[in-house]
Design a protein around this motif. Structure first.
Motif, PDB file in Angstrom:
ATOM      1  N   GLU A 100       0.817  -1.204   0.000  1.00  0.00           N
ATOM      2  CA  GLU A 100       0.000   0.000   0.000  1.00  0.00           C
ATOM      3  C   GLU A 100       0.854   1.259   0.000  1.00  0.00           C
ATOM      4  OE1 GLU A 100      -2.561  -0.085   3.355  1.00  0.00           O
ATOM      5  OE2 GLU A 100      -3.561  -1.928   2.755  1.00  0.00           O
ATOM      6  N   THR A 101       1.946   1.224   0.741  1.00  0.00           N
ATOM      7  CA  THR A 101       2.759   2.432   0.855  1.00  0.00           C
ATOM      8  C   THR A 101       3.614   2.653  -0.384  1.00  0.00           C
ATOM      9  OG1 THR A 101       4.502   1.218   1.972  1.00  0.00           O
ATOM     10  CG2 THR A 101       2.855   2.291   3.365  1.00  0.00           C
ATOM     11  N   GLY A 102       3.940   1.614  -1.081  1.00  0.00           N
ATOM     12  CA  GLY A 102       4.766   1.743  -2.252  1.00  0.00           C
ATOM     13  C   GLY A 102       6.236   1.811  -1.918  1.00  0.00           C
ATOM     14  N   ASP A 103       6.575   1.740  -0.627  1.00  0.00           N
ATOM     15  CA  ASP A 103       7.979   1.774  -0.223  1.00  0.00           C
ATOM     16  C   ASP A 103       8.584   0.394  -0.408  1.00  0.00           C
ATOM     17  OD1 ASP A 103       7.609   4.371   0.499  1.00  0.00           O
ATOM     18  OD2 ASP A 103       7.214   3.899   2.621  1.00  0.00           O
ATOM     19  N   ASN A 104       9.817   0.367  -0.862  1.00  0.00           N
ATOM     20  CA  ASN A 104      10.496  -0.900  -1.064  1.00  0.00           C
ATOM     21  C   ASN A 104      11.400  -1.270   0.101  1.00  0.00           C
ATOM     22  OD1 ASN A 104       9.311  -1.326  -3.519  1.00  0.00           O
ATOM     23  ND2 ASN A 104      10.933  -0.299  -4.671  1.00  0.00           N
ATOM     24  N   ASP A 105      11.620  -0.328   1.049  1.00  0.00           N
ATOM     25  CA  ASP A 105      12.479  -0.691   2.169  1.00  0.00           C
ATOM     26  C   ASP A 105      11.674  -1.547   3.150  1.00  0.00           C
ATOM     27  OD1 ASP A 105      12.226   1.705   4.730  1.00  0.00           O
ATOM     28  OD2 ASP A 105      10.921   1.615   2.975  1.00  0.00           O
ATOM     29  N   SER A 106      12.352  -2.534   3.736  1.00  0.00           N
ATOM     30  CA  SER A 106      11.658  -3.504   4.571  1.00  0.00           C
ATOM     31  C   SER A 106      11.730  -3.154   6.052  1.00  0.00           C
ATOM     32  CB  SER A 106      12.267  -4.899   4.362  1.00  0.00           C
ATOM     33  OG  SER A 106      13.629  -4.873   4.756  1.00  0.00           O
ATOM     34  N   THR A 107      12.190  -1.956   6.375  1.00  0.00           N
ATOM     35  CA  THR A 107      12.258  -1.584   7.778  1.00  0.00           C
ATOM     36  C   THR A 107      10.874  -1.217   8.271  1.00  0.00           C
ATOM     37  OG1 THR A 107      12.735   0.710   7.219  1.00  0.00           O
ATOM     38  CG2 THR A 107      14.629  -0.752   7.590  1.00  0.00           C
ATOM     39  N   ALA A 108      10.528  -1.739   9.446  1.00  0.00           N
ATOM     40  CA  ALA A 108       9.216  -1.487  10.018  1.00  0.00           C
ATOM     41  C   ALA A 108       9.247  -0.194  10.825  1.00  0.00           C
ATOM     42  CB  ALA A 108       8.807  -2.643  10.910  1.00  0.00           C
ATOM     43  N   ASP A 109       8.089   0.410  10.938  1.00  0.00           N
ATOM     44  CA  ASP A 109       7.954   1.605  11.748  1.00  0.00           C
ATOM     45  C   ASP A 109       8.171   1.222  13.212  1.00  0.00           C
ATOM     46  OD1 ASP A 109       7.381   4.129  12.605  1.00  0.00           O
ATOM     47  OD2 ASP A 109       5.211   3.853  12.515  1.00  0.00           O
ATOM     48  N   PRO A 110       8.992   1.969  13.976  1.00  0.00           N
ATOM     49  CA  PRO A 110       9.214   1.607  15.379  1.00  0.00           C
ATOM     50  C   PRO A 110       7.935   1.629  16.197  1.00  0.00           C
ATOM     51  CG  PRO A 110      10.767   3.317  14.686  1.00  0.00           C
ATOM     52  CD  PRO A 110       9.819   3.078  13.556  1.00  0.00           C
ATOM     53  N   LEU A 111       6.995   2.489  15.836  1.00  0.00           N
ATOM     54  CA  LEU A 111       5.728   2.525  16.542  1.00  0.00           C
ATOM     55  C   LEU A 111       4.976   1.219  16.365  1.00  0.00           C
ATOM     56  CD1 LEU A 111       3.630   4.124  18.158  1.00  0.00           C
ATOM     57  CD2 LEU A 111       2.695   4.887  15.976  1.00  0.00           C
ATOM     58  N   GLN A 112       4.998   0.679  15.149  1.00  0.00           N
ATOM     59  CA  GLN A 112       4.317  -0.589  14.907  1.00  0.00           C
ATOM     60  C   GLN A 112       4.964  -1.719  15.698  1.00  0.00           C
ATOM     61  OE1 GLN A 112       4.426  -1.170  10.741  1.00  0.00           O
ATOM     62  NE2 GLN A 112       2.888   0.380  10.289  1.00  0.00           N
ATOM     63  N   SER A 113       6.273  -1.723  15.764  1.00  0.00           N
ATOM     64  CA  SER A 113       6.964  -2.768  16.515  1.00  0.00           C
ATOM     65  C   SER A 113       6.640  -2.685  17.992  1.00  0.00           C
ATOM     66  CB  SER A 113       8.479  -2.647  16.329  1.00  0.00           C
ATOM     67  OG  SER A 113       8.817  -2.826  14.988  1.00  0.00           O
ATOM     68  N   ALA A 114       6.471  -1.491  18.491  1.00  0.00           N
ATOM     69  CA  ALA A 114       6.201  -1.331  19.913  1.00  0.00           C
ATOM     70  C   ALA A 114       4.736  -1.547  20.256  1.00  0.00           C
ATOM     71  CB  ALA A 114       6.635   0.057  20.370  1.00  0.00           C
ATOM     72  N   MET A 115       3.824  -1.327  19.310  1.00  0.00           N
ATOM     73  CA  MET A 115       2.395  -1.365  19.614  1.00  0.00           C
ATOM     74  C   MET A 115       1.701  -2.661  19.219  1.00  0.00           C
ATOM     75  SD  MET A 115       1.702   1.426  21.150  1.00  0.00           S
ATOM     76  CE  MET A 115      -0.058   1.536  21.048  1.00  0.00           C
ATOM     77  N   TRP A 116       2.418  -3.651  18.734  1.00  0.00           N
ATOM     78  CA  TRP A 116       1.730  -4.866  18.301  1.00  0.00           C
ATOM     79  C   TRP A 116       1.022  -5.582  19.439  1.00  0.00           C
ATOM     80  CZ3 TRP A 116       2.553  -9.762  19.956  1.00  0.00           C
ATOM     81  CH2 TRP A 116       3.756 -10.046  20.587  1.00  0.00           C
ATOM     82  N   PRO A 117       1.515  -5.597  20.695  1.00  0.00           N
ATOM     83  CA  PRO A 117       0.735  -6.261  21.745  1.00  0.00           C
ATOM     84  C   PRO A 117      -0.595  -5.549  21.996  1.00  0.00           C
ATOM     85  CG  PRO A 117       3.008  -5.975  22.469  1.00  0.00           C
ATOM     86  CD  PRO A 117       2.832  -5.205  21.211  1.00  0.00           C
ATOM     87  N   TRP A 118      -0.576  -4.221  21.937  1.00  0.00           N
ATOM     88  CA  TRP A 118      -1.808  -3.471  22.138  1.00  0.00           C
ATOM     89  C   TRP A 118      -2.813  -3.780  21.026  1.00  0.00           C
ATOM     90  CZ3 TRP A 118      -4.440  -0.918  25.597  1.00  0.00           C
ATOM     91  CH2 TRP A 118      -5.467  -0.073  25.194  1.00  0.00           C
ATOM     92  N   ALA A 119      -2.337  -3.819  19.805  1.00  0.00           N
ATOM     93  CA  ALA A 119      -3.230  -4.112  18.685  1.00  0.00           C
ATOM     94  C   ALA A 119      -3.783  -5.532  18.786  1.00  0.00           C
ATOM     95  CB  ALA A 119      -2.489  -3.918  17.368  1.00  0.00           C
ATOM     96  N   LEU A 120      -2.959  -6.454  19.217  1.00  0.00           N
ATOM     97  CA  LEU A 120      -3.415  -7.826  19.381  1.00  0.00           C
ATOM     98  C   LEU A 120      -4.497  -7.914  20.452  1.00  0.00           C
ATOM     99  CD1 LEU A 120      -3.069 -10.814  18.594  1.00  0.00           C
ATOM    100  CD2 LEU A 120      -1.343 -10.971  20.398  1.00  0.00           C
ATOM    101  N   MET A 121      -4.318  -7.218  21.559  1.00  0.00           N
ATOM    102  CA  MET A 121      -5.341  -7.220  22.607  1.00  0.00           C
ATOM    103  C   MET A 121      -6.630  -6.578  22.102  1.00  0.00           C
ATOM    104  SD  MET A 121      -3.350  -6.513  26.220  1.00  0.00           S
ATOM    105  CE  MET A 121      -2.893  -4.853  25.791  1.00  0.00           C
ATOM    106  N   GLN A 122      -6.507  -5.521  21.315  1.00  0.00           N
ATOM    107  CA  GLN A 122      -7.694  -4.876  20.762  1.00  0.00           C
ATOM    108  C   GLN A 122      -8.446  -5.824  19.835  1.00  0.00           C
ATOM    109  OE1 GLN A 122      -9.043  -1.924  21.503  1.00  0.00           O
ATOM    110  NE2 GLN A 122      -7.457  -1.610  23.050  1.00  0.00           N
ATOM    111  N   LYS A 123      -7.708  -6.564  19.016  1.00  0.00           N
ATOM    112  CA  LYS A 123      -8.342  -7.513  18.106  1.00  0.00           C
ATOM    113  C   LYS A 123      -9.045  -8.620  18.878  1.00  0.00           C
ATOM    114  CE  LYS A 123      -7.532 -10.541  14.203  1.00  0.00           C
ATOM    115  NZ  LYS A 123      -6.558 -11.103  13.291  1.00  0.00           N
ATOM    116  N   ILE A 124      -8.394  -9.127  19.918  1.00  0.00           N
ATOM    117  CA  ILE A 124      -9.016 -10.179  20.734  1.00  0.00           C
ATOM    118  C   ILE A 124     -10.255  -9.640  21.429  1.00  0.00           C
ATOM    119  CG2 ILE A 124      -8.666 -11.595  22.797  1.00  0.00           C
ATOM    120  CD1 ILE A 124      -5.754 -11.913  21.909  1.00  0.00           C
ATOM    121  N   GLN A 125     -10.201  -8.403  21.899  1.00  0.00           N
ATOM    122  CA  GLN A 125     -11.356  -7.817  22.559  1.00  0.00           C
ATOM    123  C   GLN A 125     -12.519  -7.668  21.590  1.00  0.00           C
ATOM    124  OE1 GLN A 125     -10.680  -3.965  24.240  1.00  0.00           O
ATOM    125  NE2 GLN A 125     -12.683  -3.880  25.229  1.00  0.00           N
ATOM    126  N   THR A 126     -12.264  -7.217  20.371  1.00  0.00           N
ATOM    127  CA  THR A 126     -13.357  -7.079  19.404  1.00  0.00           C
ATOM    128  C   THR A 126     -13.933  -8.437  19.028  1.00  0.00           C
ATOM    129  OG1 THR A 126     -11.763  -7.020  17.589  1.00  0.00           O
ATOM    130  CG2 THR A 126     -12.517  -4.900  18.457  1.00  0.00           C
TER     131      THR A 126
END
Length: 151
Positions: A100-126
């Motif tokens: 979607e972003t069109g970027d070819n670099d494979s480095t992940a956003d540090p925010l995404q790396s840090a927030m994946w547990p929160w997102a996982l809990m949100q998904k489980i809650q929904t």
């Protein structure tokens, strides 16, 4: 000639030799039978023993603490190596797929790396919320059909 006053006892010779050096012979060769001296030595040795035990327990506690820190750091390192955009892209609503972003670099956003547990809990809650709503809807539909059958 030999001195007539000097005795030929070897213990007297050794005692005179040790006394000139500042040591008393009975304390060096034979144990003392003084109870106070023995109690003093026992107290001193027990003090040293308790000090050594305390140092040993502190050393063991330090080793355990360092092992826990090492395992924690290894776990954090392994968690930080997980790329959330590849593993759990659906769990991260704020994550953008690389296509979607069109970027070819494979480095992940540090925010995404840090927030994946929160997102996982949100998904489980929904998911749990949706399951509860479906169960509540199923119960209300059975209640309305049973109420119609009673009339």
């Amino acid at each position: 000639m030999a001195n007539s006053t000097a005795s030929n006892n070897p213990m007297d010779f050794a005692q005179n030799l040790w006394e000139k050096m500042g040591f008393s012979l009975p304390g060096m060769v034979t144990p003392t039978f003084d109870v106070d001296e023995l109690e003093k030595r026992l107290v001193d040795l027990k003090t040293v023993e308790s000090w050594l035990k305390m140092n040993l327990s502190m050393l063991q506690m330090t080793i355990k603490t360092l092992e826990m820190q090492c395992s924690t750091l290894n776990a954090v390192r392994q968690i930080s190596n997980i790329k959330p955009d590849q593993v759990m892209a659906s769990a991260l609503p704020f994550a953008k797929a690389p296509a979607e972003t069109g970027d070819n670099d494979s480095t992940a956003d540090p925010l995404q790396s840090a927030m994946w547990p929160w997102a996982l809990m949100q998904k489980i809650q929904t998911q749990m919320q949706e399951a509860m709503e479906k169960q509540a809807a199923a119960l209300t539909s059975t209640d309305t059909t049973s109420a119609k059958d009673d009339k």
